[in-house]
Design a protein around this motif. Structure first.
Motif, mmCIF file in Angstrom:
data_model
loop_
_atom_site.group_PDB
_atom_site.id
_atom_site.type_symbol
_atom_site.label_atom_id
_atom_site.label_comp_id
_atom_site.label_asym_id
_atom_site.label_seq_id
_atom_site.Cartn_x
_atom_site.Cartn_y
_atom_site.Cartn_z
ATOM 1 N N PHE A 69 0.831 -1.203 0.000
ATOM 2 C CA PHE A 69 0.000 0.000 0.000
ATOM 3 C C PHE A 69 0.865 1.253 0.000
ATOM 4 O O PHE A 69 2.068 1.233 0.273
ATOM 5 N N SER A 70 0.198 2.379 -0.290
ATOM 6 C CA SER A 70 0.781 3.696 -0.075
ATOM 7 C C SER A 70 -0.375 4.641 0.212
ATOM 8 O O SER A 70 -1.459 4.495 -0.360
ATOM 9 N N ILE A 86 3.734 2.356 -4.036
ATOM 10 C CA ILE A 86 3.646 1.140 -3.219
ATOM 11 C C ILE A 86 5.025 0.506 -3.071
ATOM 12 O O ILE A 86 5.369 -0.043 -2.017
ATOM 13 N N ALA A 87 5.841 0.607 -4.119
ATOM 14 C CA ALA A 87 7.161 -0.029 -4.122
ATOM 15 C C ALA A 87 8.082 0.531 -3.045
ATOM 16 O O ALA A 87 9.063 -0.115 -2.671
ATOM 17 N N TYR A 88 7.782 1.726 -2.527
ATOM 18 C CA TYR A 88 8.570 2.261 -1.412
ATOM 19 C C TYR A 88 8.370 1.431 -0.143
ATOM 20 O O TYR A 88 9.223 1.408 0.744
ATOM 21 N N TYR A 113 -3.273 0.533 -3.342
ATOM 22 C CA TYR A 113 -2.883 -0.782 -2.836
ATOM 23 C C TYR A 113 -2.918 -1.763 -3.986
ATOM 24 O O TYR A 113 -3.626 -1.563 -4.980
ATOM 25 N N SER A 114 -2.106 -2.784 -3.885
ATOM 26 C CA SER A 114 -2.114 -3.809 -4.926
ATOM 27 C C SER A 114 -2.721 -5.084 -4.359
ATOM 28 O O SER A 114 -2.570 -5.395 -3.180
ATOM 29 N N PHE A 115 -3.411 -5.779 -5.238
ATOM 30 C CA PHE A 115 -4.164 -6.975 -4.850
ATOM 31 C C PHE A 115 -3.809 -8.080 -5.839
ATOM 32 O O PHE A 115 -3.701 -7.811 -7.049
ATOM 33 N N ASN A 175 0.973 -0.590 8.269
ATOM 34 C CA ASN A 175 0.405 -1.935 8.263
ATOM 35 C C ASN A 175 1.595 -2.879 8.258
ATOM 36 O O ASN A 175 2.402 -2.840 7.336
ATOM 37 N N LEU A 176 1.746 -3.665 9.313
ATOM 38 C CA LEU A 176 2.944 -4.487 9.417
ATOM 39 C C LEU A 176 2.622 -5.948 9.693
ATOM 40 O O LEU A 176 1.636 -6.276 10.349
#
Length: 242
Positions: A69-70, A86-88, A113-115, A175-176
């Motif tokens: 996510f970002s 998101i890649a960060y 966010y990627s799904f 989010n961890l």
């Protein structure tokens, strides 16, 4: 039995899938599947296929709590930057992840966010009304905040997400994934020190799998004077899926 108005709600976490089947807001069935060393590597895929094939649902609600996510201010429309943002935070594979957008007007932010593309295509292929959302947006939208420093923590199985809010303004979201409750605690307390949220002046609110994460809560209670458990995910009462 009339299946026409039965709704399927799906919650995807790092290594798990939870679903609820409901009708007229009454939960009829709830199951949770979590991967570990003894379960098949494709457990989530198997269980998703199983529930999608089980019956014809009137609508599907999908919540992703997967840590890809970002979060940015609302209004950014350069959506082609979503993967890069998101890649960060996570290792993104564009060919196997669908880029999604979730907007929270209440706090003026939006989540890219990627799904997993495989899950996305299977759900869309059913050709029933479907709504996708990010857990952070849904969690944020549920919060009632006051003019002070607050930390809101939503606990999952082996995962946690939290918001830092000051005077009704969003300061931070994270989010961890972690296998240790102590890791959650350390990370959240480390974050507090970085954003100048003092322990005694900050109000903590805990939601979600509180029973499963008793160690986290008991440790936090030792040095956090203002802590309240707002919601416990009792069976068939999961507020993120509701």
């Amino acid at each position: 039995m009339d299946f026409n108005m039965r709704k399927l709600s799906l919650l995807f976490t790092k290594d798990g899938l939870q679903w609820q089947i409901s009708k007229s807001k009454k939960v009829l069935e709830e199951k949770i599947w979590l991967k570990d060393e003894e379960t098949p590597a494709n457990l989530v895929t198997e269980k998703l296929d199983e529930v999608l094939a089980s019956e014809k649902f009137s609508e599907i609600s999908v919540i992703s709590a997967i840590n890809h996510f970002s979060v940015v201010e609302e209004g950014l429309d350069q959506h082609d930057l979503g993967y890069d943002l998101i890649a960060y935070n996570a290792d993104v594979k564009k060919d196997s992840e669908e880029l999604m957008l979730s907007v929270n007007k209440k706090f003026g932010v939006q989540f890219y966010y990627s799904f997993p593309k495989d899950y996305y295509q299977k759900i869309k292929a059913l050709e029933v009304p479907v709504h996708f959302n990010f857990s952070g947006e849904k969690f944020l939208n549920s919060l009632n905040v006051k003019n002070r420093k607050e930390i809101h923590v939503n606990l999952y199985h082996q995962q946690a997400e939290f918001f830092a809010i000051e005077n009704k303004k969003l300061v931070l979201y994270n989010n961890l994934d972690a296998t240790s409750e102590v890791d959650f605690l350390y990370f959240i307390m480390f974050t507090l020190s970085k954003i100048d949220f003092g322990i005694t002046e900050t109000y903590f609110y805990i939601y979600g799998e509180t029973t499963e994460n008793e160690t986290f809560i008991s440790e936090m209670q030792k040095f956090v004077p203002n802590l309240k458990i707002v919601f416990d995910n009792l069976h068939k009462k999961n507020f993120v899926l509701a």
